[in-house]
Motif scaffolding. Structure first.
Motif, PDB file in Angstrom:
ATOM      1  N   MET A   1       0.728  -0.702   0.411  1.00 13.74           N
ATOM      2  CA  MET A   1       0.141  -0.228  -0.291  1.00 13.74           C
ATOM      3  C   MET A   1       1.001   1.217   0.253  1.00 13.74           C
ATOM      4  SD  MET A   1      -1.138  -0.508   4.348  1.00 13.74           S
ATOM      5  CE  MET A   1      -1.350  -2.069   3.743  1.00 13.74           C
ATOM      6  N   ASP A   2       0.337   2.439  -0.481  1.00 12.55           N
ATOM      7  CA  ASP A   2       1.651   3.352  -0.946  1.00 12.55           C
ATOM      8  C   ASP A   2       0.903   4.628  -0.259  1.00 12.55           C
ATOM      9  OD1 ASP A   2       2.645   6.014  -1.400  1.00 12.55           O
ATOM     10  OD2 ASP A   2       2.500   4.928  -3.974  1.00 12.55           O
ATOM     11  N   ALA A   3       1.296   5.004   1.079  1.00 11.30           N
ATOM     12  CA  ALA A   3       0.510   6.716   1.892  1.00 11.30           C
ATOM     13  C   ALA A   3       0.192   7.725   1.414  1.00 11.30           C
ATOM     14  CB  ALA A   3       2.021   6.614   2.902  1.00 11.30           C
ATOM     15  N   ARG A   4       0.893   7.397  -0.319  1.00 13.41           N
ATOM     16  CA  ARG A   4       0.174   8.949  -1.407  1.00 13.41           C
ATOM     17  C   ARG A   4      -0.595   8.757  -1.386  1.00 13.41           C
ATOM     18  NH1 ARG A   4       6.070   8.284  -4.797  1.00 13.41           N
ATOM     19  NH2 ARG A   4       5.443   6.149  -4.102  1.00 13.41           N
ATOM     20  N   ASN A   5      -1.531   7.780  -1.735  1.00 11.10           N
ATOM     21  CA  ASN A   5      -2.275   7.156  -1.885  1.00 11.10           C
ATOM     22  C   ASN A   5      -3.583   8.330  -1.452  1.00 11.10           C
ATOM     23  OD1 ASN A   5      -2.399   5.959  -3.938  1.00 11.10           O
ATOM     24  ND2 ASN A   5      -2.829   4.041  -2.752  1.00 11.10           N
ATOM     25  N   PHE A   6      -3.332   8.862  -0.314  1.00  9.26           N
ATOM     26  CA  PHE A   6      -3.871   9.359   0.944  1.00  9.26           C
ATOM     27  C   PHE A   6      -4.107  11.089   0.439  1.00  9.26           C
ATOM     28  CE2 PHE A   6      -3.234   5.905   3.172  1.00  9.26           C
ATOM     29  CZ  PHE A   6      -4.093   5.595   3.700  1.00  9.26           C
ATOM     30  N   ASP A   7      -4.896  11.689   0.133  1.00  8.71           N
ATOM     31  CA  ASP A   7      -5.402  13.071  -0.204  1.00  8.71           C
ATOM     32  C   ASP A   7      -5.945  13.815   0.343  1.00  8.71           C
ATOM     33  OD1 ASP A   7      -8.195  12.274  -0.328  1.00  8.71           O
ATOM     34  OD2 ASP A   7      -8.045  12.788  -1.868  1.00  8.71           O
ATOM     35  N   GLU A   8      -6.102  13.403   2.181  1.00  9.38           N
ATOM     36  CA  GLU A   8      -5.706  14.541   3.279  1.00  9.38           C
ATOM     37  C   GLU A   8      -5.219  15.838   2.658  1.00  9.38           C
ATOM     38  OE1 GLU A   8      -8.367  11.396   4.190  1.00  9.38           O
ATOM     39  OE2 GLU A   8      -6.266  11.351   3.198  1.00  9.38           O
ATOM     40  N   THR A   9      -6.188  16.998   3.395  1.00  6.90           N
ATOM     41  CA  THR A   9      -4.852  17.995   3.345  1.00  6.90           C
ATOM     42  C   THR A   9      -4.082  18.457   4.389  1.00  6.90           C
ATOM     43  OG1 THR A   9      -6.698  19.159   4.317  1.00  6.90           O
ATOM     44  CG2 THR A   9      -6.886  19.219   1.920  1.00  6.90           C
ATOM     45  N   SER A  10      -4.062  17.230   5.641  1.00  4.75           N
ATOM     46  CA  SER A  10      -3.229  17.363   6.292  1.00  4.75           C
ATOM     47  C   SER A  10      -2.280  16.234   7.211  1.00  4.75           C
ATOM     48  CB  SER A  10      -4.198  18.134   7.550  1.00  4.75           C
ATOM     49  OG  SER A  10      -4.617  16.973   8.543  1.00  4.75           O
ATOM     50  N   LEU A  11      -1.007  16.375   7.152  1.00  2.00           N
ATOM     51  CA  LEU A  11      -0.838  15.001   8.218  1.00  2.00           C
ATOM     52  C   LEU A  11      -1.581  14.379   9.036  1.00  2.00           C
ATOM     53  CD1 LEU A  11       1.699  13.084   8.297  1.00  2.00           C
ATOM     54  CD2 LEU A  11       2.717  14.957   9.916  1.00  2.00           C
ATOM     55  N   ASP A  12      -2.179  15.628  10.031  1.00  2.00           N
ATOM     56  CA  ASP A  12      -3.221  14.943  10.616  1.00  2.00           C
ATOM     57  C   ASP A  12      -4.227  13.955  10.181  1.00  2.00           C
ATOM     58  OD1 ASP A  12      -2.113  17.387  11.982  1.00  2.00           O
ATOM     59  OD2 ASP A  12      -3.351  17.230  12.938  1.00  2.00           O
ATOM     60  N   ASP A  13      -5.002  14.267   8.793  1.00  2.00           N
ATOM     61  CA  ASP A  13      -5.845  14.066   9.157  1.00  2.00           C
ATOM     62  C   ASP A  13      -5.306  12.137   7.632  1.00  2.00           C
ATOM     63  OD1 ASP A  13      -7.385  15.537   9.446  1.00  2.00           O
ATOM     64  OD2 ASP A  13      -7.564  16.629   7.415  1.00  2.00           O
ATOM     65  N   ALA A  14      -4.356  12.226   7.117  1.00  2.00           N
ATOM     66  CA  ALA A  14      -3.360  11.507   6.067  1.00  2.00           C
ATOM     67  C   ALA A  14      -2.996  10.469   7.589  1.00  2.00           C
ATOM     68  CB  ALA A  14      -2.656  11.507   5.887  1.00  2.00           C
ATOM     69  N   LEU A  15      -2.314  10.964   8.650  1.00  2.00           N
ATOM     70  CA  LEU A  15      -2.515   9.418   9.812  1.00  2.00           C
ATOM     71  C   LEU A  15      -3.315   8.940  10.525  1.00  2.00           C
ATOM     72  CD1 LEU A  15       0.915  11.033  12.065  1.00  2.00           C
ATOM     73  CD2 LEU A  15       0.574   8.737  10.110  1.00  2.00           C
ATOM     74  N   ALA A  16      -4.500   9.332  10.239  1.00  2.00           N
ATOM     75  CA  ALA A  16      -5.832   9.305  11.596  1.00  2.00           C
ATOM     76  C   ALA A  16      -6.342   8.337  10.364  1.00  2.00           C
ATOM     77  CB  ALA A  16      -6.812  10.420  11.851  1.00  2.00           C
ATOM     78  N   ALA A  17      -6.266   8.910   8.684  1.00  2.00           N
ATOM     79  CA  ALA A  17      -6.955   8.022   8.010  1.00  2.00           C
ATOM     80  C   ALA A  17      -6.195   6.430   7.900  1.00  2.00           C
ATOM     81  CB  ALA A  17      -7.011   8.441   6.178  1.00  2.00           C
ATOM     82  N   LEU A  18      -4.977   6.456   7.712  1.00  2.00           N
ATOM     83  CA  LEU A  18      -3.952   5.117   7.573  1.00  2.00           C
ATOM     84  C   LEU A  18      -4.128   4.854   8.448  1.00  2.00           C
ATOM     85  CD1 LEU A  18      -1.794   4.019   6.238  1.00  2.00           C
ATOM     86  CD2 LEU A  18       0.101   5.046   7.530  1.00  2.00           C
ATOM     87  N   ILE A  19      -4.266   4.441   9.828  1.00  2.00           N
ATOM     88  CA  ILE A  19      -3.880   4.142  11.016  1.00  2.00           C
ATOM     89  C   ILE A  19      -5.676   3.743  10.946  1.00  2.00           C
ATOM     90  CG2 ILE A  19      -2.157   4.339  12.357  1.00  2.00           C
ATOM     91  CD1 ILE A  19      -4.807   5.644  14.367  1.00  2.00           C
ATOM     92  N   GLU A  20      -6.783   4.691  11.108  1.00  2.00           N
ATOM     93  CA  GLU A  20      -8.506   3.281  10.828  1.00  2.00           C
ATOM     94  C   GLU A  20      -8.170   2.707   9.716  1.00  2.00           C
ATOM     95  OE1 GLU A  20     -12.146   2.511  11.922  1.00  2.00           O
ATOM     96  OE2 GLU A  20     -11.002   3.110  12.892  1.00  2.00           O
ATOM     97  N   ARG A  21      -7.705   2.720   8.758  1.00  2.00           N
ATOM     98  CA  ARG A  21      -7.730   2.343   7.605  1.00  2.00           C
ATOM     99  C   ARG A  21      -6.948   0.590   7.582  1.00  2.00           C
ATOM    100  NH1 ARG A  21      -5.121   2.791   1.658  1.00  2.00           N
ATOM    101  NH2 ARG A  21      -5.750   0.229   0.730  1.00  2.00           N
ATOM    102  N   GLY A  22      -6.099   0.700   8.493  1.00  2.00           N
ATOM    103  CA  GLY A  22      -5.510  -0.261   9.149  1.00  2.00           C
ATOM    104  C   GLY A  22      -6.367  -1.492  10.246  1.00  2.00           C
TER     105      GLY A  22
END
Length: 221
Positions: free
Chosen positions: A1-22
């Protein structure tokens, strides 16, 4: 999986989305968190629930636990049955009382050797098999990619929005714990365990159970 697939506007949102997806993808993981270390300072910048946050922070308080070992050694640390685990006796006692049964932490490879880990917690023993750990390794790699620019600039990175929300949740749960303790004359750890058990039984987050308890106790607020 590629972290660059996340298009959230902030690191907070991207990390939160990543671990929730995890959490959703790694079915064995009830909750997930990330630990970062800098010298004697440890913190959890992103977490899926207050349950996982407390499990992390008890490790920081006591200076022992799987996430600290995994972060310090950039290794994978697992515990299949916390009731018989002997490596971190002070932490495992509290973790088991709160409802945790097994865990796994994957060390993160970050710039300048900054230690970090992706932490998985489960309420059943032996939750993390080979397939689950393979997925965890992938999500840990994605988390490291997201974190790398931030920790390179600021090892104590704020991730302010998510951490602010987490602190608000902690305050609500502390209020609910006080209500439980006053009603049952139990310890703070037992009060949290009761809230966590109610959350598990009803399929809700501990924060939601705490909010309902406070509202029922003080409907005028």
């Amino acid at each position: 999986m590629d972290a660059r697939n996340f298009d959230e506007t902030s690191l907070d949102d991207a990390l939160a989305a990543l671990i929730e997806r995890g959490r959703q993808t790694i079915g064995a993981a009830d909750e997930i968190s990330v630990t970062l270390l800098r010298g004697n300072y440890a913190h959890t910048p992103v977490v899926t629930s207050n349950f996982a946050l407390l499990l992390d922070e008890w490790q920081y308080e006591q200076g022992q636990g799987p996430c600290l070992d995994a972060a310090a050694c950039a290794a994978t640390v697992t515990a299949a049955d916390l009731t018989t685990e002997s490596r971190w006796p002070r932490w495992t006692r509290r973790a088991v009382e709160a409802g945790a049964a097994s865990c796994a932490s994957v060390g993160l490879r970050l710039p300048d050797g900054i230690p970090g880990s992706l932490n998985l917690y489960a309420r059943r023993p032996a939750a993390f098999d080979t397939d689950a750990m393979s997925l965890a390794q992938g999500f840990a790699g994605s988390a490291a990619v997201l974190l790398a620019p931030a920790v390179g600039d600021d090892p104590h990175m704020a991730l302010s929005q998510h951490r602010h929300t987490t602190m608000q949740h902690r305050a609500v749960i502390e209020r609910a714990k006080n209500i439980v303790m006053s009603r049952t004359q139990c310890s703070p750890d037992d009060a949290f365990a009761l809230l966590a058990q109610q959350a598990q039984a009803t399929g809700r987050a501990t924060y939601e159970v705490a909010t309902t308890l406070i509202h029922d106790a003080h409907p005028e607020q």
